[in-house]
Write a protein that holds these residues in place. Structure first.
Motif, PDB file in Angstrom:
ATOM      1  N   ALA A 149       0.985  -1.330  -0.040  1.00  0.00           N
ATOM      2  CA  ALA A 149       0.112  -0.070   0.022  1.00  0.00           C
ATOM      3  C   ALA A 149       0.764   1.305  -0.010  1.00  0.00           C
ATOM      4  O   ALA A 149       0.510   2.412   0.007  1.00  0.00           O
ATOM      5  N   ASP A 150       2.079   1.093   0.068  1.00  0.00           N
ATOM      6  CA  ASP A 150       3.190   2.420   0.264  1.00  0.00           C
ATOM      7  C   ASP A 150       3.274   3.017  -1.280  1.00  0.00           C
ATOM      8  O   ASP A 150       4.028   2.345  -1.947  1.00  0.00           O
ATOM      9  N   GLY A 151       2.568   4.027  -1.463  1.00  0.00           N
ATOM     10  CA  GLY A 151       2.636   4.685  -2.575  1.00  0.00           C
ATOM     11  C   GLY A 151       4.007   5.412  -3.131  1.00  0.00           C
ATOM     12  O   GLY A 151       4.372   5.639  -4.134  1.00  0.00           O
ATOM     13  N   ARG A 152       4.771   5.680  -1.961  1.00  0.00           N
ATOM     14  CA  ARG A 152       6.124   5.996  -2.137  1.00  0.00           C
ATOM     15  C   ARG A 152       6.998   5.021  -2.465  1.00  0.00           C
ATOM     16  O   ARG A 152       7.738   5.386  -3.454  1.00  0.00           O
ATOM     17  N   LYS A 153       6.799   3.739  -2.158  1.00  0.00           N
ATOM     18  CA  LYS A 153       7.836   2.642  -2.244  1.00  0.00           C
ATOM     19  C   LYS A 153       7.341   1.932  -4.006  1.00  0.00           C
ATOM     20  O   LYS A 153       8.238   1.576  -4.685  1.00  0.00           O
ATOM     21  N   TYR A 154       6.096   1.940  -4.234  1.00  0.00           N
ATOM     22  CA  TYR A 154       5.388   1.436  -5.232  1.00  0.00           C
ATOM     23  C   TYR A 154       4.451   2.376  -5.926  1.00  0.00           C
ATOM     24  O   TYR A 154       3.205   2.327  -5.637  1.00  0.00           O
ATOM     25  N   PRO A 155       4.843   3.324  -6.366  1.00  0.00           N
ATOM     26  CA  PRO A 155       4.119   4.515  -6.975  1.00  0.00           C
ATOM     27  C   PRO A 155       3.193   4.240  -8.083  1.00  0.00           C
ATOM     28  O   PRO A 155       2.224   4.967  -8.255  1.00  0.00           O
ATOM     29  N   TYR A 156       3.254   2.845  -8.710  1.00  0.00           N
ATOM     30  CA  TYR A 156       2.244   2.680  -9.821  1.00  0.00           C
ATOM     31  C   TYR A 156       1.469   1.384  -9.483  1.00  0.00           C
ATOM     32  O   TYR A 156       0.794   1.096 -10.346  1.00  0.00           O
ATOM     33  N   HIS A 157       1.717   1.020  -8.416  1.00  0.00           N
ATOM     34  CA  HIS A 157       1.012  -0.171  -7.999  1.00  0.00           C
ATOM     35  C   HIS A 157      -0.195   0.421  -6.927  1.00  0.00           C
ATOM     36  O   HIS A 157       0.029   1.220  -6.002  1.00  0.00           O
ATOM     37  N   TYR A 158      -1.331  -0.504  -7.086  1.00  0.00           N
ATOM     38  CA  TYR A 158      -2.622  -0.170  -6.333  1.00  0.00           C
ATOM     39  C   TYR A 158      -3.348  -1.271  -5.888  1.00  0.00           C
ATOM     40  O   TYR A 158      -3.183  -2.091  -6.434  1.00  0.00           O
ATOM     41  N   GLN A 159      -3.425  -1.118  -4.526  1.00  0.00           N
ATOM     42  CA  GLN A 159      -3.895  -2.211  -3.635  1.00  0.00           C
ATOM     43  C   GLN A 159      -5.540  -2.336  -3.503  1.00  0.00           C
ATOM     44  O   GLN A 159      -5.984  -1.692  -2.644  1.00  0.00           O
ATOM     45  N   PHE A 160      -6.505  -3.045  -4.222  1.00  0.00           N
ATOM     46  CA  PHE A 160      -7.489  -2.688  -4.174  1.00  0.00           C
ATOM     47  C   PHE A 160      -8.329  -3.630  -3.289  1.00  0.00           C
ATOM     48  O   PHE A 160      -9.022  -4.585  -3.549  1.00  0.00           O
ATOM     49  N   THR A 161      -7.908  -3.630  -2.035  1.00  0.00           N
ATOM     50  CA  THR A 161      -8.507  -4.457  -0.829  1.00  0.00           C
ATOM     51  C   THR A 161      -7.910  -4.064   0.437  1.00  0.00           C
ATOM     52  O   THR A 161      -7.648  -2.702   0.554  1.00  0.00           O
ATOM     53  N   TYR A 162      -8.302  -4.517   1.612  1.00  0.00           N
ATOM     54  CA  TYR A 162      -7.740  -4.028   2.744  1.00  0.00           C
ATOM     55  C   TYR A 162      -6.406  -4.788   2.797  1.00  0.00           C
ATOM     56  O   TYR A 162      -5.993  -5.593   1.909  1.00  0.00           O
ATOM     57  N   ASN A 163      -5.619  -4.415   3.790  1.00  0.00           N
ATOM     58  CA  ASN A 163      -4.169  -5.135   4.072  1.00  0.00           C
ATOM     59  C   ASN A 163      -4.009  -5.782   5.401  1.00  0.00           C
ATOM     60  O   ASN A 163      -4.646  -5.740   6.296  1.00  0.00           O
ATOM     61  N   THR A 164      -2.763  -6.423   5.661  1.00  0.00           N
ATOM     62  CA  THR A 164      -2.511  -6.931   6.818  1.00  0.00           C
ATOM     63  C   THR A 164      -2.766  -6.114   8.118  1.00  0.00           C
ATOM     64  O   THR A 164      -2.930  -6.434   9.094  1.00  0.00           O
ATOM     65  N   GLY A 165      -2.104  -4.772   7.821  1.00  0.00           N
ATOM     66  CA  GLY A 165      -2.333  -3.908   9.030  1.00  0.00           C
ATOM     67  C   GLY A 165      -3.821  -3.741   9.420  1.00  0.00           C
ATOM     68  O   GLY A 165      -3.923  -3.944  10.626  1.00  0.00           O
ATOM     69  N   HIS A 166      -4.571  -3.669   8.528  1.00  0.00           N
ATOM     70  CA  HIS A 166      -5.829  -3.580   9.010  1.00  0.00           C
ATOM     71  C   HIS A 166      -6.496  -5.158   9.643  1.00  0.00           C
ATOM     72  O   HIS A 166      -7.225  -5.063  10.582  1.00  0.00           O
ATOM     73  N   GLN A 167      -6.055  -6.061   9.120  1.00  0.00           N
ATOM     74  CA  GLN A 167      -6.412  -7.556   9.474  1.00  0.00           C
ATOM     75  C   GLN A 167      -5.944  -7.766  10.857  1.00  0.00           C
ATOM     76  O   GLN A 167      -6.482  -8.370  11.697  1.00  0.00           O
ATOM     77  N   GLY A 168      -4.531  -7.533  11.094  1.00  0.00           N
ATOM     78  CA  GLY A 168      -4.050  -7.830  12.353  1.00  0.00           C
ATOM     79  C   GLY A 168      -4.897  -6.739  13.454  1.00  0.00           C
ATOM     80  O   GLY A 168      -4.870  -7.593  14.736  1.00  0.00           O
ATOM     81  N   GLU A 169      -5.024  -5.771  13.295  1.00  0.00           N
ATOM     82  CA  GLU A 169      -5.872  -5.129  14.317  1.00  0.00           C
ATOM     83  C   GLU A 169      -7.191  -5.653  14.498  1.00  0.00           C
ATOM     84  O   GLU A 169      -7.494  -5.706  15.896  1.00  0.00           O
ATOM     85  N   ALA A 170      -8.066  -5.803  13.531  1.00  0.00           N
ATOM     86  CA  ALA A 170      -9.151  -6.556  13.706  1.00  0.00           C
ATOM     87  C   ALA A 170      -9.286  -7.922  14.407  1.00  0.00           C
ATOM     88  O   ALA A 170     -10.015  -8.232  15.248  1.00  0.00           O
ATOM     89  N   ILE A 171      -8.109  -8.569  14.018  1.00  0.00           N
ATOM     90  CA  ILE A 171      -7.958  -9.891  14.809  1.00  0.00           C
ATOM     91  C   ILE A 171      -7.682  -9.820  16.292  1.00  0.00           C
ATOM     92  O   ILE A 171      -8.243 -10.512  17.053  1.00  0.00           O
ATOM     93  N   ALA A 172      -6.842  -8.908  16.456  1.00  0.00           N
ATOM     94  CA  ALA A 172      -6.375  -8.734  18.102  1.00  0.00           C
ATOM     95  C   ALA A 172      -7.540  -8.225  18.806  1.00  0.00           C
ATOM     96  O   ALA A 172      -7.899  -8.437  19.954  1.00  0.00           O
ATOM     97  N   ARG A 173      -8.149  -7.224  18.074  1.00  0.00           N
ATOM     98  CA  ARG A 173      -9.468  -6.697  18.834  1.00  0.00           C
ATOM     99  C   ARG A 173     -10.452  -7.769  19.168  1.00  0.00           C
ATOM    100  O   ARG A 173     -11.105  -7.749  20.358  1.00  0.00           O
ATOM    101  N   LEU A 174     -10.939  -8.615  18.231  1.00  0.00           N
ATOM    102  CA  LEU A 174     -11.763  -9.832  18.540  1.00  0.00           C
ATOM    103  C   LEU A 174     -10.993 -10.518  19.521  1.00  0.00           C
ATOM    104  O   LEU A 174     -12.076 -11.240  20.545  1.00  0.00           O
TER     105      LEU A 174
END
Length: 409
Positions: A149-174
């Motif tokens: 999801a890092d637009g500075r590192k991969y400026p031409y790549h787009y992530q059309f979903t959520y990512n592991t940062g969101h997932q880890g947070e939701a899992i730990a919260r549950l």
């Protein structure tokens, strides 16, 4: 010579319905007006390169995610294609190997692909994005790693979903807030997804004052995970967080727990949702199992899935290659990517990579199948954490699921 001009509202204010209508509007407008408005392309079609595993370890697991490509291309071409040109998908086999991705992406570019999609898998997509970044080609892979999801590192790549940062947070919260568990073991595949997901889980647990009781890493070609599960059991884990990419990891985990007659809470990403698992696993293993899922593909006691998502799900399940992993076919990132690409190109009236990138980076609240999609120059993840929920695995047996949807935890 006079020309007729079609005036378009700014893309960020368009709904999905609005942008899907742009093709017919532009088809009736004259696009003459100098070299700057000439559609720069080779041949009579718009070529989109598709990197995918047609052979090798993950070929069958990842095939369902390309169903969305077929559906999107059919819809786009039925509406006149892109600027009056039909879309053609050019495919190349990565043989399930991340090491093959740079050569595969170059092959697709050399074949005339003006934009790229795939591969699936975080390790695969990271390897591919390195090449597409250097080549400055618009690209959407099927990887969930936070790095993508890092637009500075991969400026031409787009992530059309959520990512592991969101997932880890939701899992730990549950785990902490609902299940009230404190002894968490992590079982992760030795891959980009496993590494990123494991790190995100540890980070999110630490925010809540917990340290995992154990972290076990298994090779992607493992055939038995009981040795790793036994170590986590010995460490006292009452919850297992599984980070796997192909469905084999979940199948082996379920088989191991069933053989051990050990039934901890089991949590992980959307790779846990396989109808093969439901059909072949003792429900006792899955009664306390949860995975992360896009909110638009879930339901609750008071909220049903949207009509558009239901219609889409009905199409997805008609494809033989979606069988047993219908849910991941439905949440594939490629459907919204291709429709947004059409909208952007037609609003710009030309296929200019830098202008497409600028328009993507300015996209805000695009009404996608997976949810409300927004990007910034720095953040190339389409969704925010509140557009992802935890859902139960056993709800896949519920008639309301249609084999695709799941009930929110």
């Amino acid at each position: 010579m006079s020309s007729q001009r079609t005036h378009l509202p700014h893309l960020s204010h368009l709904s999905r319905r609005d942008v899907l209508g742009l093709g017919s509007a532009l088809a009736g407008a004259s696009l003459m007006g100098g070299a700057q408005n000439v559609f720069a392309q080779r041949g009579d079609t718009i070529k989109i390169g598709s990197a995918r595993a047609m052979t090798g370890l993950v070929a069958s697991s990842f095939a369902p995610l390309y169903v969305s490509v077929k559906i999107a291309v059919e819809e786009i071409n039925a509406k006149g294609g892109i600027l009056g040109r039909q879309v053609e998908i050019v495919e190349a086999d990565d043989e399930s190997s991340p090491a093959k991705e740079p050569a595969v992406m170059r092959k697709l570019i050399d074949a005339g692909a003006q934009a790229l999609l795939g591969p699936v898998g975080s390790s695969h997509t990271i390897a591919a994005a390195t090449t597409t970044t250097a080549a400055k080609v618009i690209h959407a892979g099927g990887g969930w790693a936070e790095e993508l999801a890092d637009g500075r590192k991969y400026p031409y790549h787009y992530q059309f979903t959520y990512n592991t940062g969101h997932q880890g947070e939701a899992i730990a919260r549950l785990i902490v807030e609902k299940l009230k568990l404190k002894k968490v073991g992590i079982l992760q595949e030795n891959s980009g997804l496993g590494e990123s997901g494991g790190a995100a889980t540890v980070r999110s647990l630490k925010k809540r004052g917990l340290e995992p009781v154990g972290i076990e890493v298994y090779p992607p070609n493992a055939t038995d995970l009981k040795v790793y599960l036994n170590k986590l059991r010995a460490a006292g884990a009452d919850a297992i967080v599984l980070w796997n990419s192909p469905v084999q990891g979940m199948l082996l985990t379920a088989a191991g727990l069933q053989a051990m007659k050990w039934y901890p809470a089991l949590l992980g990403g959307n790779s846990l949702f396989s109808n093969t698992v439901l059909e072949n696993t003792d429900p006792e293993v899955l009664k306390n199992a949860y995975g992360t899922l896009i909110k638009t593909m879930t339901y609750s006691a008071t909220e049903a899935p949207g009509a558009r998502q239901v219609a889409y799900a009905k199409r997805v399940v008609t494809f033989p290659e979606a069988k047993f992993w219908e849910i991941n076919a439905a949440i594939s990132p490629f459907y919204d990517y291709l429709h947004l690409l059409k909208a952007v190109v037609e609003s710009e009236k030309r296929f200019d990579t830098e202008r497409i990138k600028k328009a993507f980076d300015a996209t805000k609240d695009y009404d996608g199948m997976i949810g409300s999609i927004s990007f910034t120059p720095d953040n190339h993840c389409a969704l925010t954490g509140d557009q992802m929920v935890m859902a139960t695995l056993l709800s896949g047996k519920d008639a309301r699921s249609m084999g695709v949807f799941r009930e929110r935890a």
